[in-house]
Scaffold this active site. Structure first.
Site, PDB file in Angstrom:
ATOM      1  N   GLU A 244     -15.411   2.600 -47.698  1.00  0.00           N
ATOM      2  CA  GLU A 244     -14.260   1.733 -47.434  1.00  0.00           C
ATOM      3  C   GLU A 244     -13.932   1.719 -45.944  1.00  0.00           C
ATOM      4  O   GLU A 244     -13.707   0.663 -45.352  1.00  0.00           O
ATOM      5  CB  GLU A 244     -13.062   2.237 -48.245  1.00  0.00           C
ATOM      6  CG  GLU A 244     -11.896   1.280 -48.280  1.00  0.00           C
ATOM      7  CD  GLU A 244     -10.849   1.715 -49.287  1.00  0.00           C
ATOM      8  OE1 GLU A 244     -11.030   1.438 -50.492  1.00  0.00           O
ATOM      9  OE2 GLU A 244      -9.863   2.348 -48.886  1.00  0.00           O
ATOM     10  N   ARG A 270       0.184 -25.345 -23.920  1.00  0.00           N
ATOM     11  CA  ARG A 270       1.606 -25.129 -23.670  1.00  0.00           C
ATOM     12  C   ARG A 270       1.860 -25.008 -22.163  1.00  0.00           C
ATOM     13  O   ARG A 270       1.238 -24.183 -21.497  1.00  0.00           O
ATOM     14  CB  ARG A 270       2.025 -23.829 -24.380  1.00  0.00           C
ATOM     15  CG  ARG A 270       3.373 -23.269 -23.985  1.00  0.00           C
ATOM     16  CD  ARG A 270       4.499 -23.966 -24.696  1.00  0.00           C
ATOM     17  NE  ARG A 270       5.757 -23.248 -24.490  1.00  0.00           N
ATOM     18  CZ  ARG A 270       6.930 -23.762 -24.740  1.00  0.00           C
ATOM     19  NH1 ARG A 270       7.033 -24.988 -25.230  1.00  0.00           N
ATOM     20  NH2 ARG A 270       8.026 -23.067 -24.550  1.00  0.00           N
ATOM     21  N   GLN A 281      -1.163 -14.799 -15.103  1.00  0.00           N
ATOM     22  CA  GLN A 281      -1.998 -13.618 -15.348  1.00  0.00           C
ATOM     23  C   GLN A 281      -1.465 -12.752 -16.497  1.00  0.00           C
ATOM     24  O   GLN A 281      -2.249 -12.127 -17.211  1.00  0.00           O
ATOM     25  CB  GLN A 281      -2.105 -12.777 -14.066  1.00  0.00           C
ATOM     26  CG  GLN A 281      -2.978 -13.427 -13.009  1.00  0.00           C
ATOM     27  CD  GLN A 281      -3.133 -12.558 -11.788  1.00  0.00           C
ATOM     28  OE1 GLN A 281      -2.365 -11.623 -11.573  1.00  0.00           O
ATOM     29  NE2 GLN A 281      -4.105 -12.880 -10.963  1.00  0.00           N
TER      30      GLN A 281
END
Lengths: 381, 111
Positions: A244, A270, A281
């Site tokens: 797992e 945007r 940055q």
């Protein structure tokens, strides 16, 4: 080291991502809010062949190698936004199917694997108890041998898939064998008298993956339902946890890839102060960190998958992959919200869901703290 | 050079060689467990027949560490299905198990 994918792996992963995008995201917001298990998506995954990936062909599965299986689960995580569904799938594949493949008798494999692979049977791994989780030695569930059967008594909690499961792998200590030597595993049909499953835990995330409690009261099962010999419980548990931790988090890496791609797209469109916010940055740095986390997680997962394919024990590598990927996913999910600003914080955007789901990954399959304990011990501390 | 190559010192007499090989496997495994896994000094020196489970020397985590060591030191791949308490109950039990799993030994054991 050859990191290139084969043509077959590329084809399979592209198909899995396309399948996931097209078939597994329908009504997710509604289902997630209601905490509904996605039955149709589960069956669709079975039809696509997901549940059968790690199961040998002769047992009804696809017999995919470990790395290919991890790549497909990564592609599924990339295309599917329902992390709860992916968690339920992974929980069954690595901690129910694999123990059956590795430890099961031919009769046990024939009885359960075809149903698990076809999606008609759902399995759960019942280890955790109110007073024990990773500390298996303090398990209180008991198995008492009576002739050709065992009588199981005990209580399990936080069991993934339990409320929808047909089959449970139940761990219990055989009464007259102390400590690790007595820990044993049983295949228990949920319909067996003496088994009561309750569920409906209200969870923060992974809400489409049901979690429940299992009460065992005078539950009589045939001796033939014991998985492996008496005392093999720790071997079954260690094996399933290693599988797992090695493979489950490939789906998280897929989700991180999706998050990164969406986070790259948003700051390019945007604008603030007359320019795309990606020019700043501080924003670009977040995306760079997301990229590094994704690539590092993939390398850890691919390497441990390769080790498992070689038949090698890899407890440290599995713990490292699990620890790093789960914590990286939380950080990436936070950064994804931050990158999208107020929009990322709204439920309608569906971005915050990943963070709620990711937090669970630092808890299930052994908490981050336990992974550090494992790594410390493996380092000789 | 394989771990096993370092371990086995060849002598001309097969009987002597066998005896030495047996003793050295026991010594290597006992040394490793004594050095790396025993946390209670009162359990030292460790007898080859001492129960590693009842004394708490082996738990679920130290077992994993021992498995990785055995795989690397003796060049064997230990199957998940073999990680049973009886195969790891004592140094003697581990040695018996390792001998069966070592490359070449299985073929010999099965004729």
């Amino acid at each position: 080291v050859d990191f290139s994918l084969s043509a077959e792996q590329r084809k399979l992963t592209e198909a899995a991502a396309g399948f996931a995008r097209g078939k597994l995201n329908e009504d997710l917001a509604k289902r997630e809010a209601a905490g509904e298990f996605p039955w149709d998506a589960w069956r669709a995954c079975a039809d696509f062949g997901i549940q059968g990936l790690p199961v040998p062909v002769e047992l009804g599965g696809a017999g995919s190698d470990v790395l290919t299986t991890a790549l497909v689960m990564e592609a599924l995580g990339y295309g599917c936004r329902d992390n709860g569904l992916l968690f339920s799938l992974n929980a069954q594949m690595w901690s129910v199917e694999l123990p059956l493949v590795i430890f099961g008798t031919p009769e046990q494999q024939r009885a359960y694997l075809p149903g698990l692979v076809s999606g008609k049977v759902i399995g759960g791994h019942a280890m955790t108890e109110p007073s024990s989780g990773s500390d298996a030695l303090h398990m209180r569930s008991r198995a008492e041998r009576r002739g050709d059967s065992y009588v199981l008594n005990g209580a399990k909690q936080y069991i993934t898939n339990a409320p929808v499961a047909d089959l449970l792998l139940v761990y219990a200590a055989v009464a007259d064998r102390p400590g690790l030597a007595g820990l044993s595993t049983f295949l228990v049909d949920v319909s067996t008298p003496g088994v009561v499953v309750s569920g409906g835990f209200e969870k923060m995330g992974l809400r489409t993956s049901p979690m429940g409690e299992v009460a065992l009261s005078g539950c009589r099962v045939p001796a033939a339902s014991r998985l492996g010999p008496e005392g093999a419980g720790m071997a079954v548990f260690n094996s399933s946890m290693e599988w797992e931790r090695s493979c489950l988090f490939a789906s998280a890496a897929g989700a991180m890839r999706r998050q990164l791609e969406e986070c790259v797209a948003y700051p390019r469109s945007r604008e603030q102060f007359g320019q795309p916010i990606g020019n700043f940055q501080a924003v670009a740095g977040k995306l760079a960190d997301m990229y590094v986390r994704l690539e590092a997680a993939r390398l850890l997962i691919y390497r441990v998958a390769w080790l498992k394919q070689q038949g090698r024990s890899a407890p440290a590598e599995a713990a490292a992959a699990k620890l790093f990927t789960s914590e990286a996913w939380v950080r990436t999910s936070q950064d994804a919200i931050q990158t999208h600003g107020a929009w990322g914080y709204l439920k309608d955007a569906g971005i915050e869901r990943d963070l709620r789901d990711a937090i669970a990954s630092t808890i299930y399959s052994g908490t981050s703290e336990i992974q550090r304990v494992v790594l410390g011990r493996m380092l000789g501390l | 050079l394989s771990a096993r190559g370092q371990l086995i010192h060849r002598t001309s007499d097969p009987a002597q060689r066998k005896e030495k090989e047996v003793a050295e496997v026991e010594t290597v495994i006992n040394d490793y467990i004594s050095r790396e896994l025993v946390r209670d000094p009162s359990l030292l020196p460790l007898a080859d027949g001492t129960s590693l489970l009842e004394t708490g020397i082996l738990d679920s985590l130290s077992l994993l560490r021992l498995v990785v060591y055995l795989e690397e030191r003796f060049g064997v791949a230990l199957s998940d299905t073999d990680l049973l308490p009886e195969n790891f109950s004592s140094v003697n039990a581990i040695c018996g198990y390792i001998r069966v799993r070592q490359p070449g030994k299985q073929a010999a054991a099965h004729g």
